[in-house]
Write a protein that holds these residues in place. Structure first.
Motif, PDB file in Angstrom:
ATOM      1  N   LEU A  41       0.836  -1.205   0.000  1.00  0.00           N
ATOM      2  CA  LEU A  41       0.000   0.000   0.000  1.00  0.00           C
ATOM      3  C   LEU A  41       0.870   1.254   0.000  1.00  0.00           C
ATOM      4  O   LEU A  41       0.722   2.144   0.831  1.00  0.00           O
ATOM      5  CB  LEU A  41      -0.947  -0.010   1.206  1.00  0.00           C
ATOM      6  N   SER A  42       1.770   1.318  -0.966  1.00  0.00           N
ATOM      7  CA  SER A  42       2.747   2.420  -1.023  1.00  0.00           C
ATOM      8  C   SER A  42       2.101   3.772  -1.309  1.00  0.00           C
ATOM      9  O   SER A  42       2.720   4.804  -1.071  1.00  0.00           O
ATOM     10  CB  SER A  42       3.819   2.120  -2.062  1.00  0.00           C
ATOM     11  N   ASP A  43       0.866   3.774  -1.767  1.00  0.00           N
ATOM     12  CA  ASP A  43       0.193   5.038  -2.074  1.00  0.00           C
ATOM     13  C   ASP A  43      -0.547   5.637  -0.870  1.00  0.00           C
ATOM     14  O   ASP A  43      -1.118   6.716  -0.968  1.00  0.00           O
ATOM     15  CB  ASP A  43      -0.784   4.850  -3.234  1.00  0.00           C
ATOM     16  N   VAL A  44      -0.527   4.957   0.272  1.00  0.00           N
ATOM     17  CA  VAL A  44      -1.194   5.462   1.481  1.00  0.00           C
ATOM     18  C   VAL A  44      -0.154   6.201   2.320  1.00  0.00           C
ATOM     19  O   VAL A  44       0.733   5.585   2.914  1.00  0.00           O
ATOM     20  CB  VAL A  44      -1.857   4.312   2.276  1.00  0.00           C
ATOM     21  N   ALA A  45      -0.281   7.519   2.340  1.00  0.00           N
ATOM     22  CA  ALA A  45       0.732   8.371   2.991  1.00  0.00           C
ATOM     23  C   ALA A  45       0.948   8.008   4.455  1.00  0.00           C
ATOM     24  O   ALA A  45       2.091   7.984   4.933  1.00  0.00           O
ATOM     25  CB  ALA A  45       0.324   9.840   2.867  1.00  0.00           C
TER      26      ALA A  45
ATOM     27  N   GLY B 138       3.253   5.039   4.852  1.00  0.00           N
ATOM     28  CA  GLY B 138       4.645   5.440   4.632  1.00  0.00           C
ATOM     29  C   GLY B 138       5.197   6.193   5.839  1.00  0.00           C
ATOM     30  O   GLY B 138       6.346   5.978   6.240  1.00  0.00           O
TER      31      GLY B 138
ATOM     32  N   TYR C 117     -10.133   5.966   5.942  1.00  0.00           N
ATOM     33  CA  TYR C 117     -10.191   4.907   4.940  1.00  0.00           C
ATOM     34  C   TYR C 117     -11.236   3.876   5.351  1.00  0.00           C
ATOM     35  O   TYR C 117     -11.528   3.732   6.535  1.00  0.00           O
ATOM     36  CB  TYR C 117      -8.828   4.216   4.783  1.00  0.00           C
TER      37      TYR C 117
ATOM     38  N   THR D 101      -9.791   0.135  -0.732  1.00  0.00           N
ATOM     39  CA  THR D 101      -8.632   0.264  -1.627  1.00  0.00           C
ATOM     40  C   THR D 101      -7.418  -0.510  -1.097  1.00  0.00           C
ATOM     41  O   THR D 101      -6.318  -0.334  -1.589  1.00  0.00           O
ATOM     42  CB  THR D 101      -8.258   1.749  -1.815  1.00  0.00           C
TER      43      THR D 101
END
Length: 185
Positions: free
Chosen positions: A117-121, A124, A161, A165
């Motif tokens: 899930l690299s697109d979830v800030a 990260g 969320y 996704t």
């Protein structure tokens, strides 16, 4: 019980007992440092917490997207709790060793979530905090605030969320045959 709609508070409540927050209880009292707790496998087995949504008429599995969110939030709380425990530990004994091992495993598991899930800030952010946290005794001055930041990010994940996704984590989640116990109806 915390109403399951507030997933972060609910997860924190679970981990408050399943990871023992008191060094003396373990080192002196002989209590285990915690159980092999994982939020999805424990909350979807015997104690599903899903009776809230239909006035107690049924206790079904949570929807797949909710289980995904549960998994991510649960793993974040595992990381937060274990990092905080290492920082609070004062002597190299059973408690500190168990919590350091738990924190190390939690870091690895959450890094795997970050790859999926690299697109979830917020994910990260949690991984960045965890990577910079030095797991050593009597390091509460550093690890306490790091755990707080992880908790803040986990609470934002729970609030912002719905898990729809997050299907990329399906392969990391426990399968239904690993759920703990038979659900009460």
């Amino acid at each position: 019980m915390i109403r399951p709609a507030n997933m972060y508070a609910w997860a924190k409540n679970c981990y408050g007992c399943h990871t023992v927050p008191q060094e003396k209880l373990v080192n002196v009292g002989g209590h285990p440092a915690g159980s092999k707790f994982e939020l999805v496998s424990w909350s979807q087995g015997e104690v599903r917490h899903n009776v809230w949504y239909n006035k107690g008429k049924d206790n079904p599995n949570a929807a797949p997207e909710r289980r995904r969110l549960m998994f991510v939030v649960g793993q974040a709380v595992e990381l937060e709790t274990s990092i905080r425990a290492v920082g609070a530990a004062t002597e190299k004994a059973d408690y500190a060793v168990a919590m350091a091992k738990r924190a190390t495993k939690a870091k690895k598991r959450f890094a795997a979530i970050g790859e999926k899930l690299s697109d979830v800030a917020e994910i990260g952010e949690i991984n960045e905090i965890a990577a910079s946290a030095k797991l050593k005794l009597n390091n509460g001055a550093e690890l306490g605030p790091a755990a707080d930041k992880i908790g803040d990010a986990a609470a934002r994940i729970a609030a912002n969320y719905d898990g729809s996704t997050f299907s990329a984590v399906d392969g990391l989640m426990p399968p239904e045959d690993k759920y703990k116990g038979t659900p009460s109806k």
